[in-house]
Every structure is written in structure tokens, then in C-alpha cells.
Design an enzyme around this catalytic site. Structure first.
Site, PDB file in Angstrom:
ATOM      1  N   SER A   1     -32.103-108.357  30.595  1.00 41.55           N
ATOM      2  CA  SER A   1     -30.501-107.392  31.525  1.00 41.55           C
ATOM      3  C   SER A   1     -31.427-105.851  31.635  1.00 41.55           C
ATOM      4  CB  SER A   1     -29.727-107.916  31.106  1.00 41.55           C
ATOM      5  OG  SER A   1     -29.213-107.855  30.283  1.00 41.55           O
TER       6      SER A   1
ATOM      7  N   TYR B   1     -25.886-108.092  31.968  1.00 41.16           N
ATOM      8  CA  TYR B   1     -25.058-109.866  32.478  1.00 41.16           C
ATOM      9  C   TYR B   1     -24.383-110.179  31.899  1.00 41.16           C
ATOM     10  CZ  TYR B   1     -29.920-109.802  35.068  1.00 41.16           C
ATOM     11  OH  TYR B   1     -31.089-109.511  35.771  1.00 41.16           O
ATOM     12  N   GLY B   2     -23.243-109.596  30.714  1.00 45.05           N
ATOM     13  CA  GLY B   2     -22.859-110.096  29.907  1.00 45.05           C
ATOM     14  C   GLY B   2     -21.394-110.492  30.203  1.00 45.05           C
TER      15      GLY B   2
ATOM     16  N   GLU C   1     -27.359 -99.244  22.432  1.00 48.34           N
ATOM     17  CA  GLU C   1     -27.888 -98.780  23.924  1.00 48.34           C
ATOM     18  C   GLU C   1     -27.722 -97.030  23.205  1.00 48.34           C
ATOM     19  OE1 GLU C   1     -29.326 -99.725  26.168  1.00 48.34           O
ATOM     20  OE2 GLU C   1     -28.244-101.753  26.838  1.00 48.34           O
TER      21      GLU C   1
ATOM     22  N   THR D   1     -28.515-109.616  22.528  1.00 49.50           N
ATOM     23  CA  THR D   1     -30.487-109.070  22.528  1.00 49.50           C
ATOM     24  C   THR D   1     -29.845-107.842  21.361  1.00 49.50           C
ATOM     25  OG1 THR D   1     -29.897-108.211  24.231  1.00 49.50           O
ATOM     26  CG2 THR D   1     -31.376-110.224  24.440  1.00 49.50           C
TER      27      THR D   1
HETATM   28  N1  DGL Z   1     -28.981-109.460  27.097  1.00 52.47           N
HETATM   29  C1  DGL Z   1     -27.600-109.290  27.148  1.00 52.47           C
HETATM   30  C2  DGL Z   1     -27.756-110.372  26.265  1.00 52.47           C
HETATM   31  O1  DGL Z   1     -28.033-111.263  25.628  1.00 52.47           O
HETATM   32  C3  DGL Z   1     -27.273-108.467  26.323  1.00 52.47           C
HETATM   33  C4  DGL Z   1     -27.037-107.467  27.349  1.00 52.47           C
HETATM   34  C5  DGL Z   1     -26.262-107.567  28.645  1.00 52.47           C
HETATM   35  O2  DGL Z   1     -24.882-108.105  28.983  1.00 52.47           O
HETATM   36  O3  DGL Z   1     -26.735-107.378  29.909  1.00 52.47           O
HETATM   37  O4  DGL Z   1     -26.597-111.987  26.517  1.00 52.47           O
END
Ligand code: DGL
Length: 273
Positions: free
Chosen positions: A13, A44-45, A153, A187
Site C-alpha cells: 500500500s 489499506y489497513g 511513517e 509491514t
Molecule cells: N501495508 C499495510 C499492512 O501490512 C500497512 C499499512 C496500511 O494500512 O496500508 O497491512
């Protein structure tokens, strides 16, 4: 058709998936990668399963246009909600991050597992299913820690603020559940590893923290080039993002500890150059 010298696509994401990419490039130094961070649509979460699946297919199809011979979904939320949909949509091997680390933890855990992830990953129960496929006797608790993402971040990885956030999220769960294995199922969480380990220590526990990257790298190698001799040259990494590349580079450099990376903007919905 992509061949053995074609790149492997990795998507997330946003910038968080660079923590997974780091494991992949360490495990496969001669392999070239294209990393695509969907920074225009992060996070995305907190999004619905349908939206995450639609975005993921969209990004995966785009990486295929760049000639990728395999894809890694570095995002836990996208792996949880969209792995099947992406596999159906494209014809190259696709590896997610949930299954490999779950298989590892199921082998190693003494029986009590804590999964940390986004709200979406926790709601999906993907880790519960993946661990359950390997072992039926595990006592598993999940905990969403949404504030860890903006902290990472912002580069707030140490000090009183992340420590208090970690303690607030984790102290009660750690003391009550007493896990021996903790999956960093997002992540961004490896960046807060020290702070999370501090909360574990404060609870008097000796738990192992598992990141998704190393196990995912093992599965990727098994799916792609385990029988190939390793060429002597180093692979390259091309970084793409769907929003401002300057922002991606600023956070990405801090994530990777590499001040040399550059990134290109990619407009999802138009053809690659
Ligand atoms: N990349 C997302 C995950 O590993 C975390 C960041 C997001 O919420 O997009 O679930």
C-alpha cells in the site's frame, strides 16, 4: 513472456513493504525487483475487503505490464484479503506474506501466539486460518495496533511516544495471554521492533518476534529460482509509487537506511513507458 532474467514485482500500500523487500534482496541478491508502493491510496489497513482486492488486482496487473515473472504481495492486509483474487487475475506465481511466516511460527511456537496487525488484517482472520492449517492446538490472540503505521511513517521509532503507544496497545494482552511467539503482521511493525520488544520485556516475557520478510523470501525462492545457479552480478531495484515520489523517497530512504534510492511516479490506469 518473462524469463529468468525478468524482475520480480513487489507491492504494498505504500512504503512499509520496503521492510519485506529488504529480506527479498538479501535472500536473492542477483535478482532484480520492481517495487510499487500505492502511496496515493494508502492505507489499506482500514479499507473494505472489496476495495483492497480491487486495488491489489489493479497494481498486480500493472506490474505484469512491466514484465515481472513473479509477484510478492508485501502488504499483510492485501495478502489477507486479496491473495486468491490476484492469483486468479494473473498467470505468474504470486506469494503473500501471511502463509510463510505462519508456517514457520506453527513449527516453532510452544503453543501461545500473538498476532499484531492492521484492523483489516485482524478482521480478516487470515493469520488464524493460516496458523490453524498447520496446527490445531495453538492458543492465538490478535491485536490491531493502527497507530504504529503513522508512527513508523513519521520516523518516531524510539522514545516516550512510541513506547507509550506500544504499552497501551500491548501491556494487558501480553500479561493476560503470555505469548511465546509474536507475529509482526504489518509491514511497518518491524521498524518498531525495539519498542515492541521493550513492552514484551516489561511484561516479563521471553517471546520471539517474527517478521514476515525472511519466511516470505524463502517461499519466493522456492517458487522461482531454487534450481538456478546464482549469477555473479547484483540485481537492481526500481522503485515506483502512485503519489509524489519525493515523499516516497524521503520515507523510503529512512526505512531502508539507504540514502541513494530514487523513485518514479506511476499513474495507475495508463500504460508503462
Ligand atoms: N501495508 C499495510 C499492512 O501490512 C500497512 C499499512 C496500511 O494500512 O496500508 O497491512
Amino acid at each position: 513472456m518473462p524469463g529468468h532474467s525478468s524482475p520480480i514485482g513487489v507491492f504494498d500500500s505504500g512504503v512499509g513493504g520496503l521492510t519485506v523487500l529488504r529480506s527479498l534482496t538479501e535472500a536473492m541478491p542477483a535478482q532484480s525487483f520492481i517495487y510499487l508502493g500505492d502511496t496515493a491510496r494508502v492505507p489499506y489497513g482500514s479499507k473494505s475487503p472489496d476495495t483492497v482486492a480491487r486495488y491489489s488486482i489493479n497494481i498486480a496487473e500493472r506490474l505484469i505490464e512491466y514484465g515481472c515473472r513473479a509477484l510478492v504481495i508485501a502488504c499483510n492486509t492485501a495478502s489477507a484479503y486479496a491473495l486468491g483474487a490476484v492469483r486468479n487475475a494473473i498467470s505468474v506465481p504470486v506469494v503473500g506474506v501471511v502463509e510463510p511466516v505462519s508456517a514457520l511460527v506453527a513449527r516453532r511456537s510452544k503453543g501461545r501466539v500473538l498476532i499484531l496487525g492492521t484492523s483489516g488484517t485482524v478482521r480478516s482472520a487470515a493469520y488464524l486460518r493460516a496458523l490453524g492449517r498447520h496446527r490445531s492446538d495453538l492458543e492465538i490472540v490478535q491485536k490491531a495496533c493502527p497507530l504504529f503505521v503513522p508512527l513508523a511513517e513519521e520516523g518516531w521509532l524510539h522514545g516516550v511516544v512510541p513506547e507509550q503507544v506500544a504499552a497501551t496497545y500491548l501491556s494487558e494482552t501480553l500479561e493476560q495471554h503470555r505469548p511465546d511467539s509474536i507475529i509482526l503482521g504489518c509491514t511497518h511493525y518491524p521498524l518498531l521492533r525495539q519498542v515492541i520488544a521493550g513492552a514484551v520485556e516489561a511484561a516479563g516475557l521471553d517471546a520471539t518476534l517474527y517478521e514476515t520478510g525472511p519466511a516470505t523470501a524463502g517461499e519466493l525462492r522456492a517458487h522461482t529460482d531454487s534450481r538456478r545457479p546464482v549469477p555473479s552480478s547484483r540485481g537492481t531495484v526500481r522503485y515506483l509509487c502512485t503519489d509524489n515520489p519525493d515523499d516516497f523517497v524521503a520515507v523510503g530512504r529512512a526505512f531502508l537506511g539507504d540514502s541513494t534510492i530514487t523513485a518514479e511516479h506511476v499513474d495507475i490506469g495508463t500504460s508503462p513507458c
